[in-house]
Structures are given as structure tokens and as C-alpha cells.
Scaffold this motif. Structure first.
Motif: not given
Length: 588
Positions: A155, A169, A178, A181, A228, A231, A234-235, A238, A241
Motif C-alpha cells: 500500500i 485510493p 486489492t 488490502t 479497517i 483505512l 482504502i478498503f 476494493s 477485498t
């Protein structure tokens, strides 16, 4: 003297964390970096941040840690100095994770928590189950942390920064996003005891009960949910994910709830319930919506209150009775003595179990309903993940009510069918029935230094549901209440008949540990033995042969050193003659 210093320092540090949360409440968000260094186009360093999420988590960690430190003053008297020092360090590590705005700074707190958990779970190191539980927790969480470390690099390099607040992202390619994460998710799965790395948490129960409360309520396992949420941009970017997270969460919540239904020790039931409740939080996060994130954090806060309360109540049972196993506690319920002798523990544990089950009016009811409502909104929009989460959470609510009612009744109440009926928790019912009732004349509730945290957390287990305002969908509220009743009635029916059927597959917890032993432990042990044999018999053989050769040569040379002058002269003459003959032969 040293123990007293660490006790004061532990309580003081926990109160300091609470004070930090109070002072930061309402303050403008901010970030501060330090010790930065550039490596090419990357800037690596440390940074901290303050925002609403930081304040909430600091409050949760500070309050739970203070309750644990105060409770431990009356609970633990064996090696108190090291215990309070480690609990303080454990708390500081979680605070580091909470305030971090750097992935590397977060990693430091993340790893220190793992080391502290190993030492605290193994506090009673003279017990074999404590040692094995500590090693198991350390190895399984470290396995997940390998993926976590690689995820940080993927990342950070992909985004061009390791600052959490600067991660965008849109600046990361989809494949890198992907991959990164998913690797971070591996670390989260290990730390929060989700399938397939879930078996370490129930086996960590030999540790002191206050440690269990801290791990389950505010640190360690809660760190995965916090990560999570921190972030989330970011998660949620995807889809792969988030789908994996949803599947892992739904499988975990049902798996662990079923295991809790067959557990016969209070702390083990609570451990499996923690795994299940964390999975419910992850399922809310997997929805990828702001409402899902809010509901997950709401449940994280309420769960910290009632789960910390329940583990501290279990500690009172261990401290006052000597065991938290159903088979032992049942002997005290034969005359209804346990709840009468421990009234504060009984009332507070009742409130904690009600919140865990989601009984209307408790904090757990409102937070679970928020998750169900967020899942319903997604499902109504045609989201497959939303439907999977919705169905799984609803089933888990019913299963949770079952094992909460089951434990409450068997621990505190005399079943109407107990007299003359088969026992529920023994292989030899007649042997237990013939035992005299234990002497309860000296059975008393715990000292107030232990009961005060229970009362505080019991109040929080109710009040926290109303802190954010009552935003209740009455239809969903009625459905969740019906699910609680649907799960609780079978538990009551079985208890009233003096029965507690436990399928073998649930008692053995689906045989996961046995399977892991066959798939991983046994092959690794054989590989270790093969490595040792190769080192001993092959490499060691060459080393020993070289040493033996030197020894033999030295022994041969030693025989020539007799100390006899005539022998030396004879050898010299023979040598001269041999050289003369050799010279003559060469000359001719």
C-alpha cells in the motif's frame, strides 16, 4: 514497593488516556509528523493524528483499562509488578495504534500488543494450558502479521506515502490496491481471531480474567475493527477485498456462535461470543457504506462495555468460587446460593448478558439493530453482500440469545428438573449427585474494589445505547426482538427439563484444532525432526569426523614423544641414513 509503584502507574496512565479523550473532544482534527526520512520518492517516518475516531477509541481504551487496573488491585496478587507493568504497556501499545497516522508507527503498536498478549496470557506460566495458550496466540497472530507487514509495503509503495491521512485510493492501481488490502486483511484476521485463525482466542482463557477483559473489550482483537475503520476509504475502494471480508465475517459469526452454544465454561463461552461479535462488526464494515461503518463502530463501543463487564464477572466467579466451569457452579445453584451470595455479580452479569443477547433497552440492542438496518438498506438495493450479511447477522442474533440464556440459567438458577434428573454437564451423573453440597457459609461477593468497575460497566451497557440518540427502525426492532425470543425459548425449555444436549461436532468445535494439528503441526514437527537429524547425522557427522581425525593424528604424534634421548638419537641416525640412501639413489 515495586508492585505498588506499578499499580499506581498503571491506574494513573489509564486515567491519563481518559483525560486525553476528554481534552481532545470537540477539538479540530489535526496531524503531526516527526522523525521523517526520505528514501527516493518515499517519505518514511512517524506521525500522529486526532479526530473523532481517535477520541472515541481513546475513551474506550482508557475506561476499560482503568476498570481493569482497579479491578486487578483486588483480583491478582501473584507477580503483581510484572502484571501491572505489562497491562500498562499493553494499553500504551493500543493507544499508539489509535493515534497513529503512519503505517510504520501503527505497526510498532500492533506488534507490541502481540508480545504483551503472549506474556499476559502466560502470566500463570506454571500452568501448562497457560503456556500452550500463550504460544498458540503468539504463533497464530504472528502468522497473520506476516501478511500485514507485506500489505503495509504494498500500500505504501503503491500510494507513494505511508501516511494514513494521505492515502488516496485513486492514486493506487486497482491490482495493487486489492493485493495490499487483502494482505492487510490477513493481519486483521489473525489479530481479531477470525476464520481461519480463530482458534487461539478461546485457548487464551487460562490468562487472568482482567487480561481477558482488556483483550476482548478494548485492545488486541478490537484493533482489527479499528484498523479497517481507519483505512475505510482504502478498503471500500476494493470490491474484492470487501467481498472476502463479508464471507469471512459471516462464516466466523455463525461458526463461533455454534461453538459457544456447546461450551461448558463461562470464559470459553464469552471467548467464542467475542469472535462472533467481532465478525458482526466486520460484516457491517464489509457493506462499504458510511452507515455500515458507523454501525460497526457503535457496536464496537457497546461491545467493549458489556464484554468487559462479563469477563470481569467471570473473574469474580473464579476469585470467589475457584472455578467458572458449569459443572462446578452448578453445585452452588442446587440450593440457589450463588446468586444470593453474589448479588452484585449476579445483577451486573445479568445486564451484561442481556446486552450481549440484544435485549430491548440495552446498548447491544441498539447497536445490533443499527447493523441490521445498514445491511437491510444494502440488501433492498439489490446487493448480494447485503443479503448475505443480513441473513447471517439475524441467525447469529438468535444463536447469541440461546447461549446467553443457557449460561445465565445454568450458572445462577436451580432447574426445576434438577432433583432426580440426569445431570447436564457430567459423564457420571450419579457420582455428582452423591456429592455433598459445597460449604457456602463463607461465600461472599467480591470486595468493592472489584465490584465498582462492574457497576460502572453495567451502567455503560445500558446508557451507551442512548448516547448517539435513539434512531430506531421499529420494524427492525421488532424483528430483532423476535429473534432474541426465538433463540432464548429453546434454551429455557432445555434448562427447565434439566437437559443440555451438545452435539459432538459442536463440543469438538468442528474439529478445527484436530485438523490443524494433522495438516500443520504434525508435518512441521516431522520436518523439524528431519532437520535436526540432518544437522546431527550429516553436517554434525562431518564436523565430528574432522575433529576425530585431528584427535587421532595428535595421539599418533604424542606416541613419538617418549622423553627417551636414546630413542631420539636412534631416530635421528635412522633419518640421516635414510636421507643419505635416498640422495645416493637420486644421484645415480
Amino acid at each position: 514497593m515495586i508492585a505498588t509503584v506499578w499499580r499506581v502507574a498503571g491506574v494513573g496512565f489509564s486515567l491519563l488516556v481518559v483525560l486525553m479523550a476528554i481534552l481532545l473532544y470537540g477539538a479540530d482534527p489535526g496531524q503531526t509528523s516527526f522523525l521523517n526520512s526520505s528514501v527516493g520518492d518515499l517519505t518514511i517516518g512517524f506521525a500522529v493524528r486526532t479526530d473523532d475516531l481517535t477520541v472515541v477509541m481513546l475513551a474506550v481504551v482508557g475506561v476499560i483499562a482503568t476498570c481493569v487496573q482497579v479491578y486487578s488491585l483486588g483480583y491478582l496478587h501473584q507477580r503483581p509488578a510484572s502484571y501491572h507493568a505489562l497491562v500498562t504497556l499493553f494499553t500504551a501499545a493500543m493507544v499508539t495504534v489509535v493515534v497513529s497516522d503512519s503505517l510504520f508507527f501503527l505497526l510498532i503498536g500492533w506488534e507490541v500488543m502481540g508480545a504483551c498478549s503472549y506474556l499476559l496470557i502466560g502470566h500463570y506460566w506454571e500452568r501448562r494450558d497457560a503456556r500452550s495458550g500463550a504460544v498458540k496466540a503468539f504463533l497464530m497472530t504472528r502468522l497473520g502479521d506476516v501478511g500485514f507487514l507485506f500489505g503495509i509495503f504494498v500500500i505504501g509503495v503503491g500510494a507513494g506515502t505511508f501516511r494514513i491521512s494521505e492515502l488516496d485510493p485513486a492514486a493506487i492501481s486497482p491490482g495493487v490496491l486489492t493485493t495490499g488490502t487483502l494482505l492487510l486483511l490477513v493481519g486483521v484476521v489473525g489479530k481479531s481471531a477470525q476464520v481461519p485463525l480463530q482458534t487461539w482466542l478461546p485457548d487464551a482463557m487460562p490468562g487472568p480474567s482482567p487480561v481477558s477483559a482488556l483483550i476482548h473489550a478494548a485492545t488486541m482483537v478490537a484493533a482489527g475493527v479499528f484498523l479497517i475503520a481507519r483505512l475505510y476509504t482504502i478498503f471500500s475502494a476494493s470490491e474484492t477485498t470487501m467481498t472476502v471480508l463479508a464471507v469471512v465475517a459471516c462464516v466466523t459469526m455463525l461458526f463461533s456462535a455454534l461453538c459457544a452454544m456447546a461450551a461448558v465454561e463461562v470464559k470459553r463461552v464469552l471467548a467464542w461470543s467475542t469472535v462472533s461479535q467481532l465478525a458482526i462488526m466486520f460484516s457491517a464494515l464489509s457493506l462499504g457504506t458510511a452507515d455500515g461503518r458507523h454501525a460497526a463502530l457503535f457496536h464496537l463501543v457497546t461491545h467493549a462495555a458489556f464484554k468487559g463487564l462479563l469477563f470481569l464477572c467471570a473473574g469474580v466467579l473464579l476469585h470467589q468460587v475457584g472455578s467458572a466451569a458449569f459443572v462446578v457452579l452448578r453445585r452452588y445453584t442446587r440450593r440457589g446460593r450463588l446468586r444470593k451470595a453474589l448479588p452484585v455479580t449476579f445483577i451486573t452479569m445479568t445486564i451484561g448478558l442481556a446486552a450481549l443477547a440484544g435485549v430491548p433497552g440495552t446498548a447491544g440492542f441498539f447497536s445490533k439493530d443499527a447493523i441490521i438496518e445498514a445491511a437491510w438498506e444494502q440488501a433492498r438495493d439489490g446487493s448480494v453482500v447485503g443479503w448475505i450479511v443480513l441473513v447471517s447477522v439475524c441467525m447469529t442474533v438468535a444463536l447469541t440469545a440461546f447461549y446467553c440464556v443457557r449460561m445465565w440459567l445454568w450458572v445462577f438458577f436451580r432447574t426445576p428438573a434438577l432433583a432426580g434428573a440426569p445431570g447436564a454437564f457430567e459423564d457420571d451423573d450419579d457420582a455428582i449427585a452423591d456429592l455433598d453440597d459445597p460449604d457456602t457459609s463463607k461465600l461472599r461477593d467480591a470486595p468493592w474494589v472489584m465490584l465498582a468497575p462492574l457497576v460502572l460497566l453495567a451502567v455503560a451497557s445500558i446508557v451507551l445505547g442512548y448516547v448517539d440518540g435513539v434512531h430506531l427502525n421499529w420494524v427492525i426492532g421488532l424483528v430483532s426482538t423476535a429473534l432474541v425470543v426465538l433463540g432464548g425459548l429453546p434454551a429455557y425449555s432445555l434448562w427447565s427439563r434439566g437437559a443440555d444436549p451438545r452435539p459432538v461436532v459442536l463440543e469438538r468445535e468442528f474439529g478445527v484444532d484436530t485438523a490443524y494439528r494433522g495438516l500443520f503441526v504434525v508435518p512441521v514437527r516431522w520436518l523439524a525432526k528431519l532437520t535436526v537429524a540432518g544437522d546431527r547425522d550429516v553436517i554434525g557427522g562431518y564436523v565430528r569426523a574432522a575433529g576425530r581425525t585431528g584427535t587421532l593424528v595428535s595421539q599418533g604424534l604424542r606416541r613419538l614423544q617418549t622423553g627417551n634421548v636414546q630413542t631420539y638419537l636412534t631416530a635421528a641416525v635412522v633419518g640421516v641414513v635414510a636421507l643419505a640412501v635416498l640422495a645416493g639413489v637420486i644421484g645415480s
